[in-house]
Enzyme design. Structure first.
Site, PDB file in Angstrom:
ATOM      1  N   PHE A  59       0.801  -1.221   0.000  1.00 38.64           N
ATOM      2  CA  PHE A  59       0.000   0.000   0.000  1.00 38.64           C
ATOM      3  C   PHE A  59       0.839   1.279   0.000  1.00 38.64           C
ATOM      4  O   PHE A  59       0.298   2.386  -0.111  1.00 38.64           O
ATOM      5  CB  PHE A  59      -0.961   0.022   1.194  1.00 38.64           C
ATOM      6  CG  PHE A  59      -0.280  -0.007   2.535  1.00 38.64           C
ATOM      7  CD1 PHE A  59       0.229   1.150   3.116  1.00 38.64           C
ATOM      8  CD2 PHE A  59      -0.155  -1.201   3.235  1.00 38.64           C
ATOM      9  CE1 PHE A  59       0.855   1.121   4.352  1.00 38.64           C
ATOM     10  CE2 PHE A  59       0.461  -1.245   4.475  1.00 38.64           C
ATOM     11  CZ  PHE A  59       0.974  -0.074   5.031  1.00 38.64           C
ATOM     12  N   HIS A 117      -3.776  10.333  11.045  1.00 40.09           N
ATOM     13  CA  HIS A 117      -2.574   9.620  11.493  1.00 40.09           C
ATOM     14  C   HIS A 117      -2.307  10.049  12.922  1.00 40.09           C
ATOM     15  O   HIS A 117      -2.432  11.231  13.257  1.00 40.09           O
ATOM     16  CB  HIS A 117      -1.363   9.971  10.631  1.00 40.09           C
ATOM     17  CG  HIS A 117      -0.086   9.477  11.219  1.00 40.09           C
ATOM     18  ND1 HIS A 117       0.383   8.202  10.997  1.00 40.09           N
ATOM     19  CD2 HIS A 117       0.787  10.070  12.071  1.00 40.09           C
ATOM     20  CE1 HIS A 117       1.504   8.042  11.684  1.00 40.09           C
ATOM     21  NE2 HIS A 117       1.768   9.166  12.333  1.00 40.09           N
TER      22      HIS A 117
END
Length: 149
Positions: A59, A117
């Site tokens: 990814f 994040h």
């Protein structure tokens, strides 16, 4: 309890979907103290440094493309057990496992674009904070309401 500073990034999807205020307020309502904030476009070199541990994962190219596709909001929060608290508020990185009531559970649509994040350790927090902020970006202040959280 440890008093910590942690790093949070609101990814491009938060800005594109006009969710910055709503997501930011989740952290504030838990008593975390905002000490630095930047709106920026992450360049490829910075994104690659930030996510270096994922370089060999399938990814990785799409993650770098996503992070560099539009502006992000870089944040520093301080508080008791801030790293753990922020990660709990964010929820699982895998959208299908993110519980309702968490930021990802309520707002993320796909795992590859999971909107936020959060540092996972004191070491990661220190590295990520240094990547996005300089010393003069931090504002140290005492929240007079801190004892009420």
């Amino acid at each position: 309890m440890a008093f910590e500073t942690t790093f949070v990034m609101l990814k491009p999807g938060v800005l594109q979907r006009r969710l910055v205020g709503e997501v930011l307020s989740r952290f504030e309502r838990k008593g975390l103290v905002l000490t630095a904030l930047r709106l920026l476009c992450v360049d490829t070199a910075t994104a690659e440094l930030h996510y270096a541990e994922h370089r060999e994962k399938p990814f990785y190219p799409s993650l770098i493309a996503y992070i560099t596709s539009a502006p992000v909001v870089a944040l520093a929060f301080k508080g008791e057990n801030a790293i753990s608290l922020v990660r709990t508020l964010c929820g699982s990185t895998r959208v299908e496992h993110a519980q309702p009531g968490t930021i990802r559970g309520d707002f993320a649509l796909r795992t590859t674009t999971n909107i936020v994040h959060a540092s996972d350790s004191p070491e990661s927090a220190a590295r990520e904070l240094a990547l996005y902020f300089s010393a003069q970006d931090f504002v140290e202040w005492r929240d007079g309401n801190y004892d009420f959280f």
